[in-house]
Design a protein around this motif. Structure first.
Motif, PDB file in Angstrom:
ATOM      1  N   CYS C  78     -76.657  31.783  91.362  1.00 23.51           N
ATOM      2  CA  CYS C  78     -76.611  30.437  90.770  1.00 23.51           C
ATOM      3  C   CYS C  78     -75.489  30.343  89.739  1.00 23.51           C
ATOM      4  O   CYS C  78     -74.700  29.386  89.744  1.00 23.51           O
ATOM      5  CB  CYS C  78     -77.962  30.080  90.154  1.00 23.51           C
ATOM      6  SG  CYS C  78     -78.576  31.289  88.964  1.00 23.51           S
ATOM      7  N   ALA C  79     -75.429  31.339  88.874  1.00 29.85           N
ATOM      8  CA  ALA C  79     -74.401  31.320  87.823  1.00 29.85           C
ATOM      9  C   ALA C  79     -73.008  31.443  88.431  1.00 29.85           C
ATOM     10  O   ALA C  79     -72.058  30.773  88.011  1.00 29.85           O
ATOM     11  CB  ALA C  79     -74.646  32.455  86.830  1.00 29.85           C
ATOM     12  N   HIS C  80     -72.903  32.280  89.449  1.00 33.04           N
ATOM     13  CA  HIS C  80     -71.600  32.472  90.082  1.00 33.04           C
ATOM     14  C   HIS C  80     -71.129  31.202  90.791  1.00 33.04           C
ATOM     15  O   HIS C  80     -69.934  30.857  90.751  1.00 33.04           O
ATOM     16  CB  HIS C  80     -71.653  33.630  91.074  1.00 33.04           C
ATOM     17  CG  HIS C  80     -70.312  33.949  91.680  1.00 33.04           C
ATOM     18  ND1 HIS C  80     -69.367  34.703  91.004  1.00 33.04           N
ATOM     19  CD2 HIS C  80     -69.752  33.600  92.858  1.00 33.04           C
ATOM     20  CE1 HIS C  80     -68.282  34.797  91.757  1.00 33.04           C
ATOM     21  NE2 HIS C  80     -68.486  34.143  92.898  1.00 33.04           N
ATOM     22  N   GLU C  81     -72.042  30.520  91.453  1.00 32.92           N
ATOM     23  CA  GLU C  81     -71.668  29.322  92.210  1.00 32.92           C
ATOM     24  C   GLU C  81     -71.486  28.103  91.300  1.00 32.92           C
ATOM     25  O   GLU C  81     -70.877  27.109  91.713  1.00 32.92           O
ATOM     26  CB  GLU C  81     -72.735  29.014  93.270  1.00 32.92           C
ATOM     27  CG  GLU C  81     -72.881  30.086  94.350  1.00 32.92           C
ATOM     28  CD  GLU C  81     -71.616  30.276  95.188  1.00 32.92           C
ATOM     29  OE1 GLU C  81     -71.008  29.290  95.623  1.00 32.92           O
ATOM     30  OE2 GLU C  81     -71.217  31.459  95.383  1.00 32.92           O
ATOM     31  N   CYS C  82     -71.999  28.175  90.095  1.00 31.50           N
ATOM     32  CA  CYS C  82     -71.966  27.023  89.193  1.00 31.50           C
ATOM     33  C   CYS C  82     -70.526  26.676  88.806  1.00 31.50           C
ATOM     34  O   CYS C  82     -69.825  27.491  88.222  1.00 31.50           O
ATOM     35  CB  CYS C  82     -72.772  27.338  87.935  1.00 31.50           C
ATOM     36  SG  CYS C  82     -72.714  26.003  86.720  1.00 31.50           S
ATOM     37  N   PRO C  83     -70.095  25.457  89.122  1.00 33.90           N
ATOM     38  CA  PRO C  83     -68.732  25.069  88.733  1.00 33.90           C
ATOM     39  C   PRO C  83     -68.663  24.651  87.260  1.00 33.90           C
ATOM     40  O   PRO C  83     -67.602  24.695  86.641  1.00 33.90           O
ATOM     41  CB  PRO C  83     -68.436  23.871  89.649  1.00 33.90           C
ATOM     42  CG  PRO C  83     -69.769  23.288  89.976  1.00 33.90           C
ATOM     43  CD  PRO C  83     -70.783  24.386  89.885  1.00 33.90           C
ATOM     44  N   GLY C  84     -69.804  24.252  86.693  1.00 36.19           N
ATOM     45  CA  GLY C  84     -69.862  23.840  85.290  1.00 36.19           C
ATOM     46  C   GLY C  84     -69.084  22.568  85.028  1.00 36.19           C
ATOM     47  O   GLY C  84     -68.639  21.867  85.951  1.00 36.19           O
ATOM     48  N   LYS C  85     -68.988  22.283  83.745  1.00 36.15           N
ATOM     49  CA  LYS C  85     -68.248  21.091  83.336  1.00 36.15           C
ATOM     50  C   LYS C  85     -67.001  21.569  82.618  1.00 36.15           C
ATOM     51  O   LYS C  85     -67.095  22.398  81.701  1.00 36.15           O
ATOM     52  CB  LYS C  85     -69.131  20.254  82.417  1.00 36.15           C
ATOM     53  CG  LYS C  85     -68.714  18.787  82.339  1.00 36.15           C
ATOM     54  CD  LYS C  85     -69.610  18.023  81.374  1.00 36.15           C
ATOM     55  CE  LYS C  85     -70.836  17.451  82.055  1.00 36.15           C
ATOM     56  NZ  LYS C  85     -71.720  16.726  81.150  1.00 36.15           N
ATOM     57  N   LYS C  86     -65.878  21.104  83.027  1.00 38.49           N
ATOM     58  CA  LYS C  86     -64.585  21.538  82.447  1.00 38.49           C
ATOM     59  C   LYS C  86     -64.518  23.068  82.364  1.00 38.49           C
ATOM     60  O   LYS C  86     -64.180  23.653  81.330  1.00 38.49           O
ATOM     61  CB  LYS C  86     -64.383  20.909  81.060  1.00 38.49           C
ATOM     62  CG  LYS C  86     -64.229  19.399  81.136  1.00 38.49           C
ATOM     63  CD  LYS C  86     -64.174  18.803  79.751  1.00 38.49           C
ATOM     64  CE  LYS C  86     -64.167  17.288  79.829  1.00 38.49           C
ATOM     65  NZ  LYS C  86     -64.543  16.668  78.564  1.00 38.49           N
ATOM     66  N   LYS C  87     -64.934  23.678  83.461  1.00 32.25           N
ATOM     67  CA  LYS C  87     -64.900  25.142  83.602  1.00 32.25           C
ATOM     68  C   LYS C  87     -65.834  25.895  82.645  1.00 32.25           C
ATOM     69  O   LYS C  87     -65.719  27.108  82.485  1.00 32.25           O
ATOM     70  CB  LYS C  87     -63.460  25.659  83.477  1.00 32.25           C
ATOM     71  CG  LYS C  87     -62.589  25.162  84.633  1.00 32.25           C
ATOM     72  CD  LYS C  87     -61.294  25.929  84.751  1.00 32.25           C
ATOM     73  CE  LYS C  87     -60.559  25.458  85.999  1.00 32.25           C
ATOM     74  NZ  LYS C  87     -59.186  25.891  86.053  1.00 32.25           N
ATOM     75  N   VAL C  88     -66.739  25.174  82.016  1.00 27.12           N
ATOM     76  CA  VAL C  88     -67.763  25.865  81.223  1.00 27.12           C
ATOM     77  C   VAL C  88     -69.071  25.831  82.026  1.00 27.12           C
ATOM     78  O   VAL C  88     -69.573  24.762  82.372  1.00 27.12           O
ATOM     79  CB  VAL C  88     -67.973  25.197  79.841  1.00 27.12           C
ATOM     80  CG1 VAL C  88     -68.947  26.040  79.006  1.00 27.12           C
ATOM     81  CG2 VAL C  88     -66.647  25.045  79.138  1.00 27.12           C
ATOM     82  N   LYS C  89     -69.589  26.995  82.329  1.00 27.04           N
ATOM     83  CA  LYS C  89     -70.737  27.095  83.224  1.00 27.04           C
ATOM     84  C   LYS C  89     -72.025  26.540  82.602  1.00 27.04           C
ATOM     85  O   LYS C  89     -72.254  26.683  81.400  1.00 27.04           O
ATOM     86  CB  LYS C  89     -70.972  28.567  83.599  1.00 27.04           C
ATOM     87  CG  LYS C  89     -69.813  29.192  84.352  1.00 27.04           C
ATOM     88  CD  LYS C  89     -70.265  29.786  85.657  1.00 27.04           C
ATOM     89  CE  LYS C  89     -69.083  30.394  86.403  1.00 27.04           C
ATOM     90  NZ  LYS C  89     -69.222  30.238  87.844  1.00 27.04           N
ATOM     91  N   ALA C  90     -72.824  25.953  83.484  1.00 27.01           N
ATOM     92  CA  ALA C  90     -74.129  25.453  83.039  1.00 27.01           C
ATOM     93  C   ALA C  90     -75.207  26.527  83.183  1.00 27.01           C
ATOM     94  O   ALA C  90     -76.315  26.376  82.673  1.00 27.01           O
ATOM     95  CB  ALA C  90     -74.515  24.221  83.844  1.00 27.01           C
ATOM     96  N   ILE C  91     -74.873  27.580  83.926  1.00 33.61           N
ATOM     97  CA  ILE C  91     -75.819  28.696  84.061  1.00 33.61           C
ATOM     98  C   ILE C  91     -75.107  29.979  83.650  1.00 33.61           C
ATOM     99  O   ILE C  91     -74.014  30.281  84.149  1.00 33.61           O
ATOM    100  CB  ILE C  91     -76.347  28.840  85.502  1.00 33.61           C
ATOM    101  CG1 ILE C  91     -76.983  27.529  85.983  1.00 33.61           C
ATOM    102  CG2 ILE C  91     -77.350  29.989  85.593  1.00 33.61           C
ATOM    103  CD1 ILE C  91     -77.339  27.513  87.454  1.00 33.61           C
ATOM    104  N   VAL C  92     -75.732  30.709  82.745  1.00 29.27           N
ATOM    105  CA  VAL C  92     -75.162  31.962  82.265  1.00 29.27           C
ATOM    106  C   VAL C  92     -76.229  33.046  82.404  1.00 29.27           C
ATOM    107  O   VAL C  92     -77.398  32.825  82.070  1.00 29.27           O
ATOM    108  CB  VAL C  92     -74.731  31.836  80.780  1.00 29.27           C
ATOM    109  CG1 VAL C  92     -74.140  33.151  80.286  1.00 29.27           C
ATOM    110  CG2 VAL C  92     -73.731  30.706  80.618  1.00 29.27           C
TER     111      VAL C  92
END
Lengths: 307, 391, 98
Positions: C78-92
């Motif tokens: 999940c964390a790896h696939e997470c594109p996040g917002k402005k390259k900041v991940k939503a899952i860590v």
């Protein structure tokens, strides 16, 4: 094709709480396949192997659809019996619903021990979708070579030794063998491209008749990479042309995705423990052979698409 | 009720029974000498005489796999095979029983290779005697026909729910033309009744899982339950056989005693040999020899108590096995019959006789000779001998 | 684990009479690291949800809200696939503390 919001609204038919390894690709295949099947009822079967073993440890089952497992080499034959019962009972009016039939098998249960049963079922024209989760070795019994294992790969029965550097032979092209049956729908997909896979499952089920999808399924244990890379490793196999995403619909070939720039196969191989020995200078020739084979297969596939 | 007398081979009789049962699904693969059953049935399908969905599979392994899928999906399911075909099914034979699926199979008994041989012996079905199936042997085509019809009821009975194989002797019965009494279709249908699968895969509102893996915590319990089902079958087979007799005038039980109650010498046999033995016994009785026969119709469940009761007062018994447990102490019928008698207060002198492997003929003279040897005390108790082999 | 049943109490043929019973089995204690959700960085792409091998991403009304830690094995897909917002991940992924 259903988008992710629509898929999410359908709800899972393959639950958590199964005993697969962390980062398992096989359970992603099962989960996404059942999501893609939509609201139409599905009866599923699975060959003995990782997916079946981790998902049905009595009294726990991860399958939220009617499910049957009988043995290893026969998921195609088992589901053909279920489908025959459906045809008969539907004709007699005792079953009313429209039901779809899905069989799962690993590369062991599909390329090797179950090839005959699969070929028979495809030839007989049962209304079923067979999905092979191809992780390129017998993972359930501890990573032994299969005819899907790629050349150079170290497995426990094709180990990297002092004389022999992993599997000597190239892998068999099962997708083409099944395509040669002339069935309505054959495709290759991959764990790591949910939309390609969803589209193909939907298409296969909508077409009716026998259909086959081979899904390349990265296995973190057997391939040797960190678990978070499961989807990534699938996509990389596609971007190196090792595993082209294509379909054969009513005999017509179509490549569904062409990498902007084909990546060298070493980018995929060298992220995996099973190919680590190929980094050694004395194995350079093997790498070249592998690259040549990939390029040739891609070229041949291209020719089929332009026919 | 009007029976129709027809001239039928064993295979034709079994195919006719299948037609009258009119199963929802048949999945089968041809093999000598059972091929005709599949062929004849295919013609019924092609002519629209049955409602059956026929799956012409690519192997016997797939035949039983498809039967398992079909039966679990709630369809009344049948198949037929023989010998190597049954051997190829072996893995699935165990699974069909373990999953408690009431599949009915016609098996034409034939020897197992090597050397390859197409003729009768019981090696094929005896090879899967521990699988959990019910095994019914037929003396002739009539019994094969009648037993197929009863088998459906036995298999589907709520206290049993096990697959049943009805066997005939390859070529001897399967290809021998006999006069048989056949029942009207409607009578067969009313006898077997409607199939209630209780749970099935096509009941999509009640999804469930068939064939889950059991670890050390549950496997033993599931196998133990099968033993109860086999024990229940002892009663159910007799009930169904009695009901069949009441309706159609021929009673069926687990065993048949022929001139046995006052016999001093007896043989125990299965299948077509019993017919030959009866003729010999009639002749010997006229000569004042107290000869008798115990025919075992149902080998699984093994009717140990009935067999012990039937044999315990006889002086000398020869148990005929048409298969060998090579390296064991005699054939399977001998070892089990002898074991059944262990608790009896009076035990007969008992010997095992292996005969007829690979279709080697057994004739009246040989059986008469065997009785004479028993009479003369020339058969050593607790020994195993081979009848009809060149030594 | 529920109490072990006696053989006469079991369903015919080893059937599991209900579907999806694996939800009652907890695999959360397999984890060595856990996903931590930062909703402020989440664009609700649902990639974490669709690639989770353990169906452990919780959705409410089609929106990611967190993780089912009874099932999550901590693989980190999940964390790896997470594109996040402005390259900041939503899952860590964070190390699991027992």
């Amino acid at each position: 094709m259903a988008n992710l919001k629509e898929l999410a609204a359908r709800g899972d038919k393959f639950t958590g709480g199964h005993r697969a390894c962390a980062g398992c690709g096989a359970t992603i295949v099962a989960r996404q396949a059942l999501l893609a099947a939509g609201d139409k009822p599905v009866v599923a079967t699975c060959a003995t192997g990782c997916l079946e073993v981790v998902s049905t440890i009595f009294p726990y089952t991860a399958w939220d659809v009617p499910f049957i497992h009988s043995a290893f080499e026969n998921s195609a034959a088992t589901i053909s019996g279920v489908e025959a019962a459906y045809k008969s009972l539907k004709r007699q009016g005792t079953v009313k619903e429209d039901i779809r039939f899905m069989a799962f098998g690993g590369d062991g249960g599909t390329y090797d021990i179950g090839l005959q049963a699969l070929s028979g079922a495809m030839e007989r024209g049962h209304n079923m979708l067979y999905i092979c989760y191809d992780n390129q070795a017998y993972m359930n019994t501890g990573i032994q070579r299969s005819s899907a294992t790629p050349k150079g790969s170290a497995t426990t029965t094709s180990p990297n030794g002092k004389k022999i550097p992993g599997k000597v032979q190239f892998r068999k092209n099962l997708t083409e063998i099944i395509a040669a049956h002339g069935i309505p729908y054959v495709a290759q997909s991959v764990v790591g491209n949910w939309s390609d896979f969803t589209k193909k499952v939907e298409k296969a089920l909508a077409k009716g008749g026998p259909a086959f999808i081979a899904v390349l399924q990265p296995c973190r244990l057997g391939w040797g990479y960190p678990p978070e890379l499961t989807a990534e490793m699938g996509r990389l196999a596609v971007d190196t042309n090792f595993w082209p995403l294509y379909e054969v619909e009513d005999g017509k070939y179509k490549i569904n995705y062409t990498p902007k720039e084909r990546k060298p196969i070493t980018e995929w191989l060298f992220q995996q423990e099973r190919f680590r020995h190929l980094k050694r200078p004395e194995n350079q020739a093997i790498l070249e052979e592998i690259q040549k084979d990939i390029d040739l297969r891609w070229e041949n596939l291209g020719k089929k698409c332009s026919q | 009720m009007q029976k129709t007398i027809l001239a039928k081979t064993g295979n034709e009789a079994m195919a006719l029974a299948m037609k009258q049962i009119n199963p929802d699904v048949v999945a089968a693969y041809p093999i000598t000498p059972a091929t005709e059953i599949v062929q004849i049935f295919s013609q019924y399908v092609a002519d629209g005489e049955v409602k059956t969905e026929f799956v012409a599979v690519e192997s016997e392994h797939s035949a039983m796999s498809a039967c398992i899928g079909s039966c679990a999906a709630g369809a009344r399911t049948m198949t037929g095979t023989s010998s190597q075909g049954l051997a190829l099914m072996y893995e699935m034979i165990y699974i069909a029983a373990g999953l408690r699926l009431p599949i009915v199979m016609a098996d034409v008994n034939r020897a197992l290779a090597a050397p390859i041989n197409i003729h009768c012996d019981h090696s094929d079905t005896m090879g899967c005697r521990d699988a959990g199936w019910i095994h019914i042997f037929s003396e002739n085509a009539q019994e094969a026909y009648d037993s197929m019809i009863q088998a459906m009821r036995i298999a589907e009975h709520r206290d049993v729910r096990l697959p049943v194989m009805v066997t005939t002797d390859g070529f001897i019965i399967s290809h021998g033309m006999e006069r048989i009494d056949t029942l009207p279709d409607a009578e067969v249908q009313s006898f077997i009744g409607k199939y209630d699968p209780m749970m099935h895969l096509l009941d999509i509102k009640k999804p469930y899982t068939v064939g889950a893996i059991n670890l050390t915590d549950y496997y033993f319990e599931h196998r133990r339950a099968m033993v109860d089902a086999q024990n229940n079958a002892l009663k159910v087979i007799k009930e169904v056989g009695a009901e069949f007799g009441k309706k159609f005038d021929t009673n069926y039980g687990l065993i048949e005693k022929y001139q046995l109650d006052d016999a001093e010498l007896a043989i125990v046999a299965l299948g077509s040999t019993c017919g030959t033995a009866k003729v010999v016994i009639d002749k010997l009785r006229k000569q004042g020899v107290k000869a008798g026969l115990l025919k075992i119709r149902v080998f699984r469940p093994f009717p140990a108590e009935e067999i012990a009761r039937a044999l315990e007062n006889i002086q000398t018994v020869a148990v005929l096995d048409r298969s060998d447990s090579i390296g064991g102490f005699g054939g399977p019928v001998f070892t089990e019959v002898r074991s059944a008698l262990y608790g009896s207060a009076k035990k007969p002198r008992i010997a095992g006789v292996i005969y007829g492997l690979g279709g080697r003929e057994i004739d009246m003279e040989q059986i008469e000779g065997l009785f004479m040897d028993l009479k003369a005390g020339q058969v050593k108790a607790d020994s195993v001998s081979y009848l009809g082999v060149r030594d | 684990m529920s109490e072990l049943k006696k053989y006469k109490e079991l369903a015919l043929g080893g059937n599991i009479e209900k579907s999806g019973t694996a939800v009652d089995f907890k695999t959360g204690d397999w984890r060595s690291s856990r996903p931590v959700y930062h909703p402020e960085n989440c664009i609700q792409c649902l990639f974490c949800w669709v690639y989770c091998p353990d169906s452990a991403v919780i959705l409410k009304d089609g929106q990611v809200t967190g993780f089912n830690l009874d099932h999550c094995k901590g693989c980190g897909i999940c964390a790896h696939e997470c594109p996040g917002k402005k390259k900041v991940k939503a899952i860590v992924m964070e190390e699991e503390v027992k």
